[in-house]
Scaffold this motif. Structure first.
Motif, PDB file in Angstrom:
ATOM      1  N   LYS A   1       0.858  -1.313  -0.230  1.00  0.00           N
ATOM      2  CA  LYS A   1       0.112  -0.191   0.274  1.00  0.00           C
ATOM      3  C   LYS A   1       0.723   1.185  -0.124  1.00  0.00           C
ATOM      4  CE  LYS A   1      -3.864  -1.787   0.905  1.00  0.00           C
ATOM      5  NZ  LYS A   1      -5.242  -2.155  -0.080  1.00  0.00           N
ATOM      6  N   LYS A   2       2.059   0.815   1.012  1.00  0.00           N
ATOM      7  CA  LYS A   2       2.920   2.125   0.894  1.00  0.00           C
ATOM      8  C   LYS A   2       4.137   2.357   1.187  1.00  0.00           C
ATOM      9  CE  LYS A   2       3.050   5.919   4.984  1.00  0.00           C
ATOM     10  NZ  LYS A   2       4.294   5.571   4.640  1.00  0.00           N
ATOM     11  N   ALA A   3       4.794   2.535   0.985  1.00  0.00           N
ATOM     12  CA  ALA A   3       6.374   2.763   0.884  1.00  0.00           C
ATOM     13  C   ALA A   3       6.816   2.696   2.241  1.00  0.00           C
ATOM     14  CB  ALA A   3       7.116   3.537   0.416  1.00  0.00           C
ATOM     15  N   ALA A   4       8.017   1.698   2.999  1.00  0.00           N
ATOM     16  CA  ALA A   4       8.072   2.488   4.618  1.00  0.00           C
ATOM     17  C   ALA A   4       9.954   2.295   4.246  1.00  0.00           C
ATOM     18  CB  ALA A   4       8.547   0.916   5.259  1.00  0.00           C
ATOM     19  N   ARG A   5      10.008   3.705   5.134  1.00  0.00           N
ATOM     20  CA  ARG A   5      11.828   4.140   4.728  1.00  0.00           C
ATOM     21  C   ARG A   5      12.254   3.659   5.825  1.00  0.00           C
ATOM     22  NH1 ARG A   5      11.438   6.635  -0.103  1.00  0.00           N
ATOM     23  NH2 ARG A   5       9.873   7.852  -0.711  1.00  0.00           N
ATOM     24  N   LEU A   6      13.485   3.932   5.653  1.00  0.00           N
ATOM     25  CA  LEU A   6      14.883   3.825   6.858  1.00  0.00           C
ATOM     26  C   LEU A   6      14.418   4.641   7.126  1.00  0.00           C
ATOM     27  CD1 LEU A   6      17.393   2.363   7.471  1.00  0.00           C
ATOM     28  CD2 LEU A   6      18.379   4.049   6.062  1.00  0.00           C
ATOM     29  N   GLY A   7      14.789   3.304   9.472  1.00  0.00           N
ATOM     30  CA  GLY A   7      14.446   4.323  10.253  1.00  0.00           C
ATOM     31  C   GLY A   7      13.100   4.823  10.812  1.00  0.00           C
ATOM     32  N   GLU A   8      11.941   4.504   9.906  1.00  0.00           N
ATOM     33  CA  GLU A   8      10.722   3.374  10.669  1.00  0.00           C
ATOM     34  C   GLU A   8      10.634   3.266  11.203  1.00  0.00           C
ATOM     35  OE1 GLU A   8       8.244   6.453   7.216  1.00  0.00           O
ATOM     36  OE2 GLU A   8       8.262   4.196   6.797  1.00  0.00           O
ATOM     37  N   ILE A   9       9.541   2.820  12.668  1.00  0.00           N
ATOM     38  CA  ILE A   9       9.050   2.449  13.272  1.00  0.00           C
ATOM     39  C   ILE A   9       7.125   1.026  12.496  1.00  0.00           C
ATOM     40  CG2 ILE A   9       8.493   1.222  15.082  1.00  0.00           C
ATOM     41  CD1 ILE A   9      11.469   1.884  15.331  1.00  0.00           C
ATOM     42  N   LEU A  10       7.369  -0.331  11.675  1.00  0.00           N
ATOM     43  CA  LEU A  10       6.038  -0.213  11.514  1.00  0.00           C
ATOM     44  C   LEU A  10       5.906  -1.440  13.238  1.00  0.00           C
ATOM     45  CD1 LEU A  10       7.501  -1.447   8.284  1.00  0.00           C
ATOM     46  CD2 LEU A  10       5.817   0.099   9.110  1.00  0.00           C
ATOM     47  N   THR A  11       4.301  -1.187  12.872  1.00  0.00           N
ATOM     48  CA  THR A  11       3.762  -2.127  13.947  1.00  0.00           C
ATOM     49  C   THR A  11       3.647  -2.863  13.193  1.00  0.00           C
ATOM     50  OG1 THR A  11       3.189  -0.637  15.382  1.00  0.00           O
ATOM     51  CG2 THR A  11       1.783  -2.252  15.398  1.00  0.00           C
ATOM     52  N   LYS A  12       3.574  -4.576  13.512  1.00  0.00           N
ATOM     53  CA  LYS A  12       3.425  -5.519  12.620  1.00  0.00           C
ATOM     54  C   LYS A  12       2.285  -6.232  12.848  1.00  0.00           C
ATOM     55  CE  LYS A  12       7.097  -7.320  12.594  1.00  0.00           C
ATOM     56  NZ  LYS A  12       8.162  -8.781  12.065  1.00  0.00           N
ATOM     57  N   SER A  13       0.963  -6.612  12.806  1.00  0.00           N
ATOM     58  CA  SER A  13      -0.457  -7.261  13.425  1.00  0.00           C
ATOM     59  C   SER A  13      -0.317  -8.577  12.644  1.00  0.00           C
ATOM     60  CB  SER A  13      -1.367  -6.296  13.282  1.00  0.00           C
ATOM     61  OG  SER A  13      -1.065  -5.403  13.784  1.00  0.00           O
ATOM     62  N   LEU A  14      -1.033  -9.032  13.085  1.00  0.00           N
ATOM     63  CA  LEU A  14      -1.215 -10.665  12.435  1.00  0.00           C
ATOM     64  C   LEU A  14      -2.263 -11.514  13.591  1.00  0.00           C
ATOM     65  CD1 LEU A  14       0.422 -13.750  11.471  1.00  0.00           C
ATOM     66  CD2 LEU A  14      -0.448 -14.521  13.854  1.00  0.00           C
ATOM     67  N   TRP A  15      -3.647 -11.943  13.240  1.00  0.00           N
ATOM     68  CA  TRP A  15      -4.908 -12.084  13.317  1.00  0.00           C
ATOM     69  C   TRP A  15      -4.989 -13.634  13.296  1.00  0.00           C
ATOM     70  CZ3 TRP A  15      -4.784  -8.223  11.136  1.00  0.00           C
ATOM     71  CH2 TRP A  15      -5.313  -8.043   9.720  1.00  0.00           C
ATOM     72  N   VAL A  16      -6.328 -14.184  13.284  1.00  0.00           N
ATOM     73  CA  VAL A  16      -6.621 -15.612  12.922  1.00  0.00           C
ATOM     74  C   VAL A  16      -7.888 -15.706  12.011  1.00  0.00           C
ATOM     75  CG1 VAL A  16      -6.947 -17.728  13.310  1.00  0.00           C
ATOM     76  CG2 VAL A  16      -4.965 -17.209  14.345  1.00  0.00           C
ATOM     77  N   LYS A  17      -8.754 -15.715  11.398  1.00  0.00           N
ATOM     78  CA  LYS A  17      -9.549 -15.684  10.221  1.00  0.00           C
ATOM     79  C   LYS A  17     -10.344 -16.584  10.119  1.00  0.00           C
ATOM     80  CE  LYS A  17      -8.813 -12.384   7.474  1.00  0.00           C
ATOM     81  NZ  LYS A  17      -9.115 -11.683   5.667  1.00  0.00           N
ATOM     82  N   ASN A  18      -9.471 -18.054  10.886  1.00  0.00           N
ATOM     83  CA  ASN A  18     -10.640 -19.675   9.867  1.00  0.00           C
ATOM     84  C   ASN A  18      -9.546 -20.181  10.851  1.00  0.00           C
ATOM     85  OD1 ASN A  18     -12.510 -21.253   9.127  1.00  0.00           O
ATOM     86  ND2 ASN A  18     -10.917 -21.543   7.672  1.00  0.00           N
ATOM     87  N   ILE A  19      -9.728 -21.321  11.389  1.00  0.00           N
ATOM     88  CA  ILE A  19      -8.571 -22.739  12.471  1.00  0.00           C
ATOM     89  C   ILE A  19      -9.376 -23.509  11.090  1.00  0.00           C
ATOM     90  CG2 ILE A  19      -8.031 -23.748  13.791  1.00  0.00           C
ATOM     91  CD1 ILE A  19      -8.557 -21.777  15.591  1.00  0.00           C
ATOM     92  N   GLY A  20      -8.669 -24.357  10.591  1.00  0.00           N
ATOM     93  CA  GLY A  20      -8.950 -26.062  10.517  1.00  0.00           C
ATOM     94  C   GLY A  20      -8.419 -26.419  10.853  1.00  0.00           C
ATOM     95  N   GLY A  21      -8.433 -28.026  10.085  1.00  0.00           N
ATOM     96  CA  GLY A  21      -7.996 -29.372  10.959  1.00  0.00           C
ATOM     97  C   GLY A  21      -6.398 -29.098  11.269  1.00  0.00           C
ATOM     98  N   ALA A  22      -5.447 -29.026  10.240  1.00  0.00           N
ATOM     99  CA  ALA A  22      -4.346 -28.799   9.842  1.00  0.00           C
ATOM    100  C   ALA A  22      -4.220 -27.895   9.633  1.00  0.00           C
ATOM    101  CB  ALA A  22      -3.825 -29.534   8.719  1.00  0.00           C
ATOM    102  N   SER A  23      -5.130 -26.991   8.953  1.00  0.00           N
ATOM    103  CA  SER A  23      -4.591 -25.434   8.391  1.00  0.00           C
ATOM    104  C   SER A  23      -4.744 -23.534   9.253  1.00  0.00           C
ATOM    105  CB  SER A  23      -5.030 -24.663   6.704  1.00  0.00           C
ATOM    106  OG  SER A  23      -6.893 -24.926   6.990  1.00  0.00           O
TER     107      SER A  23
END
Length: 141
Positions: A66-88
């Motif tokens: 979506k947008k460039a990130a540059r040297l020195g910037e701090i990114l907030t990385k987020s992860l969440w679960v949309k679906n849980i399968g048996g093995a996936s």
């Protein structure tokens, strides 16, 4: 409790190209780091132990830059679960800059696999009920 697993990452010289912005494969390495940290810190299943008998390969990945990130910037990385399968697992993710603007977002599908033999054979293996319970804390409703 938040359903997001969140980590901050500073953009370093090793992440950027000649134009001074993050070279897109470095974003994918940062995503892999986020997944590893989630398994180790939140799910108490570090990759160093997983890979003795199992693996968690990425089998599908959708990314929008979506947008460039540059040297020195701090990114907030987020992860969440949309679906849980048996093995996936289908997980969502986003990386935001310090102003809350999204640099990239997408979905990643991970599969729990067992190693069948020493020749690289693998087979999908269901997550244990204990692991599903830990993972379920990150499902967004």
């Amino acid at each position: 409790m938040s359903n997001y697993f969140i980590k901050k990452e500073k953009i370093r010289f090793k992440h950027v190209d000649y134009a001074g912005i993050v070279f897109y494969p470095r974003f994918l390495e940062m995503l892999n780091d986020l997944v590893e940290d989630w398994f180790e810190e939140a799910l108490e299943r570090p990759f160093s132990k997983i890979h003795e008998t199992n693996g968690i390969p990425t089998v599908d990945l959708k990314v929008q830059f979506k947008k460039a990130a540059r040297l020195g910037e701090i990114l907030t990385k987020s992860l969440w679960v949309k679906n849980i399968g048996g093995a996936s697992l289908l997980c969502g993710f986003k990386f935001e800059d310090e102003e809350g603007k999204i640099c990239l977002e997408g979905e990643v599908t991970l599969v729990n696999v067992a190693f069948k033999d020493n020749r690289g054979g693998i087979k999908a293996e269901s997550f244990s009920e204990e692991m599903k319970e830990k993972i379920s804390k990150f499902v967004l409703s």
